[in-house]
Enzyme design. Structure first.
Site, PDB file in Angstrom:
ATOM      1  N   ASP B   7     -48.174   5.077  39.189  1.00 11.73           N
ATOM      2  CA  ASP B   7     -49.051   4.656  38.084  1.00 11.73           C
ATOM      3  C   ASP B   7     -49.871   3.491  38.622  1.00 11.73           C
ATOM      4  O   ASP B   7     -49.398   2.350  38.647  1.00 11.73           O
ATOM      5  CB  ASP B   7     -48.195   4.229  36.888  1.00 11.73           C
ATOM      6  CG  ASP B   7     -49.052   3.843  35.688  1.00 11.73           C
ATOM      7  OD1 ASP B   7     -50.205   4.319  35.600  1.00 11.73           O
ATOM      8  OD2 ASP B   7     -48.580   3.059  34.857  1.00 11.73           O
ATOM      9  N   GLU B  68     -51.627   9.002  38.842  1.00 10.92           N
ATOM     10  CA  GLU B  68     -52.329   9.169  37.566  1.00 10.92           C
ATOM     11  C   GLU B  68     -53.836   9.156  37.796  1.00 10.92           C
ATOM     12  O   GLU B  68     -54.377   8.302  38.494  1.00 10.92           O
ATOM     13  CB  GLU B  68     -51.960   8.049  36.586  1.00 10.92           C
ATOM     14  CG  GLU B  68     -52.605   8.269  35.222  1.00 10.92           C
ATOM     15  CD  GLU B  68     -52.060   7.334  34.157  1.00 10.92           C
ATOM     16  OE1 GLU B  68     -50.839   7.373  33.914  1.00 10.92           O
ATOM     17  OE2 GLU B  68     -52.841   6.580  33.579  1.00 10.92           O
ATOM     18  N   ASP B 141     -44.977   0.624  33.293  1.00 15.08           N
ATOM     19  CA  ASP B 141     -45.591   1.227  34.484  1.00 15.08           C
ATOM     20  C   ASP B 141     -44.550   1.983  35.308  1.00 15.08           C
ATOM     21  O   ASP B 141     -44.855   3.011  35.909  1.00 15.08           O
ATOM     22  CB  ASP B 141     -46.238   0.145  35.356  1.00 15.08           C
ATOM     23  CG  ASP B 141     -47.037  -0.838  34.528  1.00 15.08           C
ATOM     24  OD1 ASP B 141     -48.262  -0.710  34.485  1.00 15.08           O
ATOM     25  OD2 ASP B 141     -46.419  -1.714  33.902  1.00 15.08           O
TER      26      ASP B 141
END
Lengths: 187, 187
Positions: B7, B68, B141
Site C-alpha cells: 500500500d 495498489e 496501511d
C-alpha cells in the site's frame, strides 16, 4: 556546475545536461529522450526509463538533478505514469548522493522566457537561443529538460555567476514571482 | 505462491507478505510498515522507502508484488508522493524479475469483504479473520497491504487453489464486477 534536467514521462522522458559557464552563460552538454515500449507492462517500462537515466547520471555525473514537479490536473492515467517516473528518477539521483530539485512548469517557463505562461514553442525557441544552438531541440520533452536545467542554474541564489554579482535579472524576478504564486496556490 | 502486497505511501508504506495454502487458505508471513522522515527532502524519503522494500523483497522472495493502483482523486500533494512510491516499488520488483500487478482499491475491498465500497475497518476485520490472526494488523496501511496480497492470490484465474476447482466465490464475483466497473470508468 552541471545540471541534468528531467522532464519525466513514461513514453518519452526528456533529458538535458547543461553546464554553467562564467558570466551567467550556459553550455549544452547532451540532450535526448529516454523512451519505453508502450506495449510493455508499466513496471517494465519504468525499468527501461530508469536504466537510461542511470546511464546519463553515470556518464555526466551532474552536480544536481532538476525534475519537473508533477501535478494531478491533467489526464489521470498519464499523470500517474509521470509521477512514477519522477519518483524513479529522484531515487536514482539520491542513491548517488546527487541533490534533487523540483521546479514547477511555471518556474521553468518564467526562467527562460520571462513569462510563467509561455507556450512550448516559445520555451524551445528561448532554449535554442540561450544555448546558442543551430536548431531547436526536439521533441518538446527534450527542450523542456534543457529548460529545467537552465531554470535550476539560474534560480535565485543559484550557480549563475553573474546573477550573484549583478542582482536578479528580469527573468529571475519573473521566476521568483511565479514561484511565489505557485506556493500561494498550494502547488 | 507468495505475494508481497504494497500500500504505497511516503509517510507510511504498508507491506504484507502472504502465502497461498491448499484449499484457498492463506497464511500471514510478515506484515509491517516502511516509514520515512517527513522532514527529509522527497528524494531522500523515496530512498528510505526503497531500501526497506528491497529488504522485504530479498528476505521473502515473493513470486509476485501486488501494488495498489493510485488515483489522482484526492489530495494532490499526497497522491503524487504515493505515485512516486508506487513507481519506486514497481521498479524494485521488476529489477528482480518479479511480476508486478496493480489492483484498484475497489477490487481489493471486494476481494476480502465482498463489497467494493467497504470501509477500512471492515477490510481490517476481514483480513484478520481470513488470516486467522489474534489481533487486527495496524496501522490501516499494514492491513491494506495484506488485503492487496490476498486480493492478488484470490483474483479470478489466480493461485487460490480452491478457486480453480470450484469456480468463483461470491467474493471473487464481486471482485470481477468491481474490476469491470473500474475499467469502464477509465481507471
Amino acid at each position: 556546475m552541471r545540471v541534468l534536467g528531467v522532464d519525466p514521462g513514461l513514453t518519452r522522458c526528456g533529458l538535458g545536461v547543461v553546464d554553467a559557464m562564467p558570466g551567467r552563460r550556459v553550455r549544452l552538454v547532451e540532450v535526448g529522450v529516454a523512451r519505453s515500449d508502450a506495449d510493455a507492462d508499466p513496471a517494465t517500462r519504468l525499468v527501461a526509463i530508469e536504466a537510461e537515466v542511470e546511464q546519463w547520471l553515470d556518464r555526466h555525473r551532474p552536480d544536481a538533478v532538476a525534475v519537473e514537479r508533477v501535478f494531478a490536473q491533467h489526464n489521470v492515467r498519464t499523470v500517474m505514469g509521470t509521477a512514477q517516473v519522477s519518483g524513479v528518477v529522484m531515487v536514482a539521483a539520491a542513491r548517488r548522493d546527487i541533490p534533487v530539485a523540483l521546479h514547477t512548469p511555471s518556474e521553468v517557463k518564467a526562467a527562460v522566457t520571462g513569462s510563467g505562461r509561455a507556450g512550448k514553442a516559445q520555451v524551445a525557441a528561448m532554449v535554442t537561443r540561450i544555448l546558442e544552438l543551430d536548431t531547436r531541440p526536439t521533441p518538446a520533452d527534450a527542450a523542456d529538460a534543457l529548460a529545467l536545467a537552465i531554470c535550476h542554474l539560474w534560480r535565485p541564489g543559484g550557480a549563475g555567476v553573474g546573477a550573484r554579482r549583478t542582482g536578479p535579472t528580469a527573468a529571475q524576478r519573473a521566476w521568483a514571482t511565479a514561484e511565489a504564486a505557485a506556493r500561494r496556490s498550494g502547488r
